[in-house]
Design a protein around this motif. Sequence first.
Motif, PDB file in Angstrom:
ATOM      1  N   GLY A 295      -4.538   2.553  -0.462  1.00 21.43           N
ATOM      2  CA  GLY A 295      -4.289   3.330   0.756  1.00 21.43           C
ATOM      3  C   GLY A 295      -4.309   2.440   1.979  1.00 21.43           C
ATOM      4  O   GLY A 295      -4.009   1.244   1.901  1.00 21.43           O
ATOM      5  N   CYS A 296      -4.671   3.000   3.129  1.00 17.30           N
ATOM      6  CA  CYS A 296      -4.694   2.216   4.372  1.00 17.30           C
ATOM      7  C   CYS A 296      -5.605   2.936   5.358  1.00 17.30           C
ATOM      8  O   CYS A 296      -5.386   4.120   5.657  1.00 17.30           O
ATOM      9  N   SER A 297      -6.619   2.230   5.850  1.00 15.45           N
ATOM     10  CA  SER A 297      -7.575   2.883   6.764  1.00 15.45           C
ATOM     11  C   SER A 297      -6.900   3.309   8.059  1.00 15.45           C
ATOM     12  O   SER A 297      -7.282   4.307   8.668  1.00 15.45           O
TER      13      SER A 297
ATOM     14  N   ASN B 106      -9.126  -4.568   1.278  1.00 18.27           N
ATOM     15  CA  ASN B 106      -9.527  -4.121  -0.063  1.00 18.27           C
ATOM     16  C   ASN B 106      -8.457  -3.253  -0.718  1.00 18.27           C
ATOM     17  O   ASN B 106      -8.342  -3.202  -1.939  1.00 18.27           O
ATOM     18  N   PHE B 107      -7.646  -2.566   0.106  1.00 17.00           N
ATOM     19  CA  PHE B 107      -6.578  -1.721  -0.454  1.00 17.00           C
ATOM     20  C   PHE B 107      -5.441  -2.596  -1.001  1.00 17.00           C
ATOM     21  O   PHE B 107      -4.989  -2.410  -2.129  1.00 17.00           O
ATOM     22  N   MET B 108      -5.019  -3.547  -0.186  1.00 20.22           N
ATOM     23  CA  MET B 108      -3.925  -4.440  -0.609  1.00 20.22           C
ATOM     24  C   MET B 108      -4.288  -5.175  -1.901  1.00 20.22           C
ATOM     25  O   MET B 108      -3.459  -5.390  -2.769  1.00 20.22           O
ATOM     26  N   ARG B 109      -5.581  -5.551  -1.988  1.00 22.75           N
ATOM     27  CA  ARG B 109      -6.013  -6.385  -3.116  1.00 22.75           C
ATOM     28  C   ARG B 109      -6.249  -5.586  -4.395  1.00 22.75           C
ATOM     29  O   ARG B 109      -6.638  -6.152  -5.419  1.00 22.75           O
ATOM     30  N   LEU B 110      -6.027  -4.265  -4.330  1.00 22.66           N
ATOM     31  CA  LEU B 110      -6.178  -3.469  -5.563  1.00 22.66           C
ATOM     32  C   LEU B 110      -5.068  -3.791  -6.567  1.00 22.66           C
ATOM     33  O   LEU B 110      -5.234  -3.643  -7.772  1.00 22.66           O
ATOM     34  N   ASN B 111      -3.901  -4.196  -6.057  1.00 19.07           N
ATOM     35  CA  ASN B 111      -2.810  -4.549  -6.975  1.00 19.07           C
ATOM     36  C   ASN B 111      -3.129  -5.876  -7.654  1.00 19.07           C
ATOM     37  O   ASN B 111      -3.539  -6.828  -6.999  1.00 19.07           O
TER      38      ASN B 111
ATOM     39  N   VAL C  75       0.835  -1.213   0.000  1.00 18.49           N
ATOM     40  CA  VAL C  75       0.000   0.000   0.000  1.00 18.49           C
ATOM     41  C   VAL C  75       0.868   1.260   0.000  1.00 18.49           C
ATOM     42  O   VAL C  75       2.089   1.184   0.120  1.00 18.49           O
ATOM     43  N   HIS C  76       0.192   2.406  -0.113  1.00 17.15           N
ATOM     44  CA  HIS C  76       0.874   3.673  -0.368  1.00 17.15           C
ATOM     45  C   HIS C  76       1.955   4.003   0.658  1.00 17.15           C
ATOM     46  O   HIS C  76       3.072   4.386   0.305  1.00 17.15           O
ATOM     47  N   PHE C  77       1.640   3.802   1.981  1.00 18.91           N
ATOM     48  CA  PHE C  77       2.645   4.201   2.980  1.00 18.91           C
ATOM     49  C   PHE C  77       3.908   3.350   2.838  1.00 18.91           C
ATOM     50  O   PHE C  77       5.002   3.779   3.183  1.00 18.91           O
ATOM     51  N   MET C  78       3.768   2.124   2.337  1.00 15.67           N
ATOM     52  CA  MET C  78       4.940   1.252   2.147  1.00 15.67           C
ATOM     53  C   MET C  78       5.799   1.798   1.003  1.00 15.67           C
ATOM     54  O   MET C  78       7.032   1.787   1.076  1.00 15.67           O
ATOM     55  N   GLY C  79       5.122   2.274  -0.056  1.00 11.68           N
ATOM     56  CA  GLY C  79       5.837   2.906  -1.168  1.00 11.68           C
ATOM     57  C   GLY C  79       6.545   4.165  -0.695  1.00 11.68           C
ATOM     58  O   GLY C  79       7.696   4.423  -1.049  1.00 11.68           O
ATOM     59  N   GLU C  80       5.867   4.943   0.138  1.00 15.05           N
ATOM     60  CA  GLU C  80       6.474   6.178   0.656  1.00 15.05           C
ATOM     61  C   GLU C  80       7.720   5.861   1.480  1.00 15.05           C
ATOM     62  O   GLU C  80       8.757   6.521   1.335  1.00 15.05           O
ATOM     63  N   THR C  81       7.605   4.853   2.337  1.00 14.09           N
ATOM     64  CA  THR C  81       8.753   4.477   3.184  1.00 14.09           C
ATOM     65  C   THR C  81       9.934   4.067   2.300  1.00 14.09           C
ATOM     66  O   THR C  81      11.077   4.472   2.546  1.00 14.09           O
TER      67      THR C  81
END
Length: 330
Positions: free
Chosen positions: A101-103, A283-288, A77-83
């Motif tokens: 994203g991430c709730s 649902n966010f993780m599974r978007l990929n 998810v996005h925060f992992m990409g940012e890190t």
Amino acid sequence: MKKEEWLIKGYVTESIDKSVDLKTEIRKLCKEKNAVILAHYYQKGEIQDIADCVGDSLALAQWAAKTQADIIVLCGVHFMGETAKILSPDKKVIVPDLNAGCSLADSCPADKFAEFVKEHPDHTVISYVNTTAAVKAVTDVVVTSTNAKQIVDSFPKDEKIIFGPDRNLGNYINSITNRNMLLWDGACHVHEQFSVEKIVELKKEYPDAEILVHPECKGAIVKLADLVGSTAAILKHAVKSEKKNFIVATESGILHEMRKQCPNKNFIPAPPEDSTCACNECNFMRLNTMEKLYNSLKYEWPVIEVDEAISKEAVKPIKKMLDISAKLGL
Ligand code: 13P
Ligand code: SF4
């Protein structure tokens, strides 16, 4: 190229001919472009299978910090990409779908968190990695579920600490370290969904089963656990345990690797409260998807960008976490 459409959708929308063998082409593109695919355990099985490395949040950050690749495709998810981008600012970091994203990260808006921090100037700020770069920028040290206890333990017992954003992880760490950290009131919508009643029912059906629980789950679920740990800790425990049956209370993507490593053991995903939906899938993780992964490599888009000033601050608590983890052998 319909770039405008991509920008609106947050991923490359180009359709792929059915004759394309995605697995072969993805690996070919990685080789041509010196790209590495890092995948979280919550990704779809086929993405985990094609990745160079599959791991938990800590492992993803560690790999991102040391890879020699020119491109990092972060299937997470996005925060992992940012890190990853903060740790390797000169590399191109791609997340196949920017909507991932991430709730939990969303439950902690940076401006509100910065105000909270300002109101408690004598507190050390510890943030879970599931936060935006802007939250990390006002943090003293980042943690993941693998190292949270050890990092909190590294502070004196009387240290005043703010812990955010996950109230469940915070409560759990307070209980096992005998502390009273001030908690941000955030949570993950997936881990909050598990049902005590349904896990108790499953335990009646499989009385010898071990219950493995991620610390983002509510306290009532944690109380039922034989083991509380990160995805990596849950996997490690299942491999070494002599038990045959396991009830697993975390995102069900982890079962893919568990079944691969332990083909003779039985892994039962803990059911959510509402069994009419697959709420134990993020649902966010599974978007990929494989298609988005292929297109993102082909077009080297969408890339993760982090504001330079924010990145300069956010890198400090992330590196602190990596340094402490390295010293602890994590
Ligand atoms: P870990 O990868 O630390 O187990 O955390 C799970 C999670 O929710 C990631 O978003
Ligand atoms: Fe965020 Fe929860 Fe999904 Fe992890 S499982 S990415 S914490 S919403």
